[in-house]
Design an enzyme around this catalytic site. Structure first.
Site, mmCIF file in Angstrom:
data_model
loop_
_atom_site.group_PDB
_atom_site.id
_atom_site.type_symbol
_atom_site.label_atom_id
_atom_site.label_comp_id
_atom_site.label_asym_id
_atom_site.label_seq_id
_atom_site.Cartn_x
_atom_site.Cartn_y
_atom_site.Cartn_z
ATOM 1 C CD GLU B 63 4.408 40.523 35.024
ATOM 2 O OE1 GLU B 63 3.975 39.510 35.602
ATOM 3 O OE2 GLU B 63 5.258 41.289 35.532
ATOM 4 C CG HIS B 132 15.252 39.827 36.482
ATOM 5 N ND1 HIS B 132 14.893 38.585 36.898
ATOM 6 C CD2 HIS B 132 14.533 40.693 37.245
ATOM 7 C CE1 HIS B 132 14.013 38.673 37.880
ATOM 8 N NE2 HIS B 132 13.775 39.942 38.116
#
Lengths: 388, 330
Positions: B63, B132
């Site tokens: 990322e 998450h």
């Protein structure tokens, strides 16, 4: 006295690196005009940085200030190997790169003074030099942050040439980083992506042996052979003597041409040395004065000056007159910066958004705008006040 | 009324991206699994086939690298759409998305902007546990230079995504994995855009204003329906974007209802909800019958167990309780 070295294993070899292949001796000498222009760039950067240090001590420059003295040949040689349309992105020790790229000394100095005529209107500061006209995409203050940006600039030039214009990739991106950035995750992700996507970006590690006060041996594995970092990502590596302008130029010329031709990334271990501290507040206790003295003998400006004198490219008188010219130019830049107005307070709310919703004055409470202009004065905490 | 078609939320986003990519070659999509896998949540289904691998680009799980790379590309004038499989994963890219994208224009004195869209799933609800389940609007709304979009319907998702791609500033587009299969009528037409900074009144009412955005808007609608049975009439406002914030719409509503309950699925401390509350207290001090009430995610990490997760999130029961309290009906 041992000779300064970037490629041996003497006690003062801060890099401890593998030998460097030397190229300049076998190449034609560039034209006299070019050599003189490069010499002028070298001494301009040196003079500029000396005056920066003075201005910093005079408190004309705020924040952090990282000077480039000792590394001038790297910026000048690398930029000389590029075309003007090739993007360049770098870290925070960036005044030299900006000047070598063609930024006016006065715009660079005014930026450091935090004045409205600075290259970024006084909003960027010493670590964040931007120059759209000269394809300089910053000056970035977070170590390693510019490495994915460099990959992205290369992605964009290639995309524009090949996908939008159905042509062939024509530009390369030069991305400078310090040896300290080798230990950041962003660097490794950028190399992996550049290798994977065949991006025409050249990562030039200005390996001056120290990340702030930590020698490269204390912070980086394989410090004797940084090439191995690049090879791990399928990227070819080149070692260049960054203290010698002609070596930088010829070495980079090869790297740039290959990168442009193959549209593939490249990695350069550019061995150099910074003569001053990491920033203005660094007493340099992590290295010996002897070590510095030895490196100063191999001063890139002295070496190049001797070369062009020996070549007969330039006379002593011409050198003197160039030095005078450069001193004047930098003095004028300092005066210009000093006389440039501070940015108007209304600038605070400019350039936050390209498309603001109406006149942007902060999203939270428009009225704070008026209040911010008159901040309250706080009394200093005195002993016994307690933490209220 | 122009023609509409029924679309799933995910397809509305896909159509917006595809239409903009047909319109402008500078637009490309990049992220993990967006191409050959057709999107981890099938949002980019079919896009590789139409646009090819040069414009729909798979990345490794990296990322920080690909977010930074896309920002560099945007500085040079491309208009990348970057998919984060989950906004929770954007935290490892915090430096590029918070330090580079929103500050480039300012730091360069207006020379280099960053026309980029970051998009992906946000919020808890799928029993994914603490790491998450981020509602990143709580964190990121603190940063000037970003625009933050949180759509609640397929129609808005499409119209707002098209605006996001055409916008010249960095836009964070927050989707919800819980809502990707939701169907709705979406206006047909390449130039049907939804402007930023324009809240929508989803339900009119007289007694209490409910202000929310994204998935909890639907909980507010359910709560409003239930409260109507008790004789409490709620006005439901869907903010649609957090930055810019249409505070004027809430202000006008509160002047009418005299009560405000904010429903925000991020944590309460320093959140969009606390910002709206502060602004409304300032603007409507004399109009309010009660202090502003807020329903947030509970101030704990997101739990895994189904019952705990449901209790952790804003839900219809909690919203009803807050409205009853605000309107002195509890």
């Amino acid at each position: 006295m041992p000779t300064p070295t970037t490629d041996g294993n003497s006690a003062h070899d801060v890099h401890g690196g593998l030998p460097i292949t030397r190229r300049a001796a076998n190449r034609p000498v560039p034209s006299a005009d070019l050599l003189r222009a490069w010499y002028r760039d070298l001494i301009l950067i040196r003079e500029f940085e000396i005056r920066c240090m003075q201005a910093y001590q005079d408190k004309k420059i705020g924040g952090f200030c990282h000077v480039y003295i000792g590394q001038e040949a790297v910026a000048v040689g690398c930029v000389a190997a590029l075309k003007p349309q090739d993007p360049l992105v770098t870290a925070y020790r960036n005044h030299g790169h900006a000047l070598a790229r063609g930024m006016k000394a006065r715009a660079c100095m005014a930026e450091m003074f935090g004045r409205v005529d600075g290259c970024a209107k006084g909003k960027g500061g010493s670590m964040h030099m931007f120059d759209r006209e000269h394809n300089l995409f910053g000056g970035h203050g977070i170590v390693g942050a510019q490495t994915p940006l460099g990959a992205g600039l290369a992605f964009a030039t290639k995309y524009e040439d090949e996908v939008i214009n159905n042509g062939k990739s024509s530009r390369v991106t030069l991305c400078f980083l310090g040896d300290g950035a080798l230990n950041q995750g962003a660097f490794h992700e950028a190399l992996n992506l550049a290798g994977l996507m065949n991006l025409p970006v050249i990562f030039v590690v200005e390996n001056n042996g120290y990340s702030m006060g930590t020698s490269i041996h204390r912070g980086t594995t394989q410090s004797h052979d940084l090439s191995s970092k690049a090879l791990g990502y399928g990227i070819d590596a080149t070692v260049i003597d960054g203290m010698n302008l002609l070596e930088v130029y010829h070495g980079m010329k090869d790297v740039v041409e290959k990168c442009r031709r193959e549209s593939r990334p490249a990695f350069v271990d550019m061995r150099c040395y910074r003569y001053k501290g990491h920033s203005m507040s660094d007493p340099r206790k992590y290295r010996s004065r002897d070590e510095e003295a030895i490196w100063e003998q191999g001063d890139p400006i002295g070496t190049f000056e001797k070369f062009i004198l020996d070549q007969g490219t330039i006379t002593q008188d011409q050198i003197k007159s160039l030095q005078k010219e450069v001193k004047l130019e930098v003095r004028e830049a300092v005066e210009f910066a000093d006389n440039s107005p501070v940015p108007p307070l209304s600038d605070l709310y400019h350039d936050v958004y390209r498309e603001p919703w109406g006149k942007y004055s902060g999203t939270s409470e428009p009225r704070m705008y008026g209040g911010a202009l008159n901040p309250p004065t706080f009394r200093a905490t005195r002993e016994g006040d307690g933490l209220i | 009324m122009s023609a509409t078609q029924e679309l799933e939320f995910r397809d509305a986003i896909r159509d917006a991206m595809s239409e903009e990519m047909r319109r402008d070659k500078r637009v490309m999509l990049i992220g993990e699994e967006v191409a050959e896998y057709n999107g981890a949540y099938k949002v980019s289904r079919g896009m590789l086939d139409e646009f090819g691998p040069r414009r729909v680009i798979d990345t490794p799980i990296s990322e920080s690298g690909f977010a930074g790379m896309a920002i560099g590309a945007a500085m040079l004038g491309l208009r990348p759409v970057v998919e984060f499989m989950s906004w929770s994963f954007s935290l490892v890219a915090a430096d590029p998305i918070l330090n580079n994208a929103p500050k480039m224009l300012f730091m360069s004195g207006g020379q280099f902007g960053c026309p980029i869209v970051f998009r992906g799933n946000d919020g808890a609800g799928g029993q994914l546990g603490s790491t998450h389940s981020w509602s990143v609007e709580g964190l990121f709304s603190n940063v000037p230079g970003i625009k933050i979009v949180i759509p609640s319907t397929p129609a808005d998702a499409k119209g707002l995504m098209k605006t996001a791609i055409r916008d010249d500033d960095p836009v964070f587009f927050l989707e919800s994995e819980r809502m990707l299969g939701m169907k709705g009528d979406v206006p047909v037409g390449e130039d049907v855009l939804v402007k930023f900074g324009q809240a929508l009144i989803r339900r009119e009412g007289a007694d209490c204003t409910l202000a929310s955005w994204g998935r909890p808007v639907h909980f507010c609608m359910e709560a409003a329906q239930e409260l109507a049975k008790e004789g409490i009439s709620c006005e439901v406002i869907d903010l649609r974007t957090i930055r810019p914030l249409d505070i004027g719409c809430i202000e006008r509503s509160v002047r009418k209802t005299s009560n405000l309950v904010i429903v925000d699925q991020s944590w309460s401390f320093g959140s969009p909800g606390s910002e709206v509350a502060a602004q409304i207290h300032q603007r409507c001090f004399d109009d309010l019958d009660n202090h502003v009430h807020r329903v947030h995610a509970e101030d704990v990490p997101a739990p895994y167990a189904y019952n705990l997760e449901q209790e952790y999130l804003p839900n219809t029961r909690k919203i009803c309780e807050a409205v009853r309290s605000a309107t002195y009906n509890s």
